[in-house]
Design a protein around this motif. Structure first.
Motif, PDB file in Angstrom:
ATOM      1  N   ASP A 192       0.878  -1.247  -0.023  1.00  0.00           N
ATOM      2  CA  ASP A 192       0.049  -0.059  -0.027  1.00  0.00           C
ATOM      3  C   ASP A 192       0.637   1.255   0.117  1.00  0.00           C
ATOM      4  O   ASP A 192       0.525   2.143  -0.714  1.00  0.00           O
ATOM      5  N   GLY A 193       1.995   1.184   0.860  1.00  0.00           N
ATOM      6  CA  GLY A 193       2.871   2.291   0.836  1.00  0.00           C
ATOM      7  C   GLY A 193       3.477   2.758  -0.535  1.00  0.00           C
ATOM      8  O   GLY A 193       3.578   3.976  -1.042  1.00  0.00           O
TER       9      GLY A 193
ATOM     10  N   ARG B  33       3.494   5.858  -5.335  1.00  0.00           N
ATOM     11  CA  ARG B  33       3.313   6.288  -7.002  1.00  0.00           C
ATOM     12  C   ARG B  33       2.336   7.373  -7.142  1.00  0.00           C
ATOM     13  O   ARG B  33       2.318   7.933  -7.970  1.00  0.00           O
ATOM     14  N   GLY B  34       1.326   7.262  -6.325  1.00  0.00           N
ATOM     15  CA  GLY B  34       0.112   8.452  -6.285  1.00  0.00           C
ATOM     16  C   GLY B  34       1.051   9.895  -6.072  1.00  0.00           C
ATOM     17  O   GLY B  34       0.112  10.882  -6.454  1.00  0.00           O
ATOM     18  N   ALA B  35       1.940   9.931  -5.274  1.00  0.00           N
ATOM     19  CA  ALA B  35       2.549  11.151  -4.727  1.00  0.00           C
ATOM     20  C   ALA B  35       3.874  11.119  -5.358  1.00  0.00           C
ATOM     21  O   ALA B  35       4.965  11.291  -4.661  1.00  0.00           O
TER      22      ALA B  35
ATOM     23  N   LEU C 230       9.996  11.656  -5.233  1.00  0.00           N
ATOM     24  CA  LEU C 230      11.096  11.840  -6.020  1.00  0.00           C
ATOM     25  C   LEU C 230      11.737  12.741  -5.389  1.00  0.00           C
ATOM     26  O   LEU C 230      13.063  12.841  -5.106  1.00  0.00           O
ATOM     27  N   ALA C 231      11.405  14.057  -4.694  1.00  0.00           N
ATOM     28  CA  ALA C 231      11.849  15.046  -3.979  1.00  0.00           C
ATOM     29  C   ALA C 231      12.595  14.268  -2.855  1.00  0.00           C
ATOM     30  O   ALA C 231      13.509  14.747  -2.520  1.00  0.00           O
ATOM     31  N   ARG C 232      11.858  13.312  -1.940  1.00  0.00           N
ATOM     32  CA  ARG C 232      12.476  12.779  -0.951  1.00  0.00           C
ATOM     33  C   ARG C 232      13.744  12.220  -1.065  1.00  0.00           C
ATOM     34  O   ARG C 232      14.659  12.267  -0.456  1.00  0.00           O
ATOM     35  N   TYR C 233      13.875  11.192  -2.487  1.00  0.00           N
ATOM     36  CA  TYR C 233      15.039  10.660  -2.658  1.00  0.00           C
ATOM     37  C   TYR C 233      15.982  11.609  -3.162  1.00  0.00           C
ATOM     38  O   TYR C 233      17.187  11.294  -3.010  1.00  0.00           O
TER      39      TYR C 233
END
Length: 135
Positions: free
Chosen positions: A20-21, A26-28, A33-36
């Motif tokens: 689910d995470g 994927r929905g966010a 991508l900003a976190r990575y």
């Protein structure tokens, strides 16, 4: 919304929560991508590494009781393996999207959970011995 660790009572529930995470991230996609990007940047900026370590430690502390309840002898180590593996899976999902991974996601997540539980009890997978004559 943070995961509900208290709802996780067995490996299938842990797999479902991680699945689910993955779907939620994927929905966010933009935020994920900003976190990575921040993680990669922090790897090059020592002044950011302590903050990143605290963030990751918070996740490990939150998930360690789940691994203890699942029988891990070293719940913190199991949680660290799990968090590192989940990070790797998510990075793969975003950097190299693959229908093949999607089709096998449950199996991949089960292997991650098994690995986290196995390493925590100090067992090592047996490796086949190499034969002396490698033709």
């Amino acid at each position: 919304m943070p995961p509900d660790w208290a709802a996780v009572t067995d490996p299938p529930a842990l797999r479902a929560m991680l699945r689910d995470g993955v779907q939620g991230l994927r929905g966010a996609r933009r935020e994920a991508l900003a976190r990575y990007a921040l993680v990669v940047y922090a790897a090059q900026q020592p002044r950011l590494q302590a903050s990143l370590a605290r963030w990751r430690d918070d996740i490990v502390r939150a998930s360690a009781p789940v691994f203890a309840a699942l029988g891990a002898s070293d719940a913190e180590l199991a949680a660290r393996v799990y968090v590192a593996g989940a990070d790797g899976i998510l990075l793969h999902v975003f950097s190299a999207p693959s229908g093949d991974l999607d089709a096998r996601l449950d199996a991949v997540l089960d292997a991650l959970i098994d690995a986290a539980l196995t390493i925590s009890v100090g067992t090592r997978p047996r490796r086949p011995r190499r034969s002396a004559g490698r033709g």
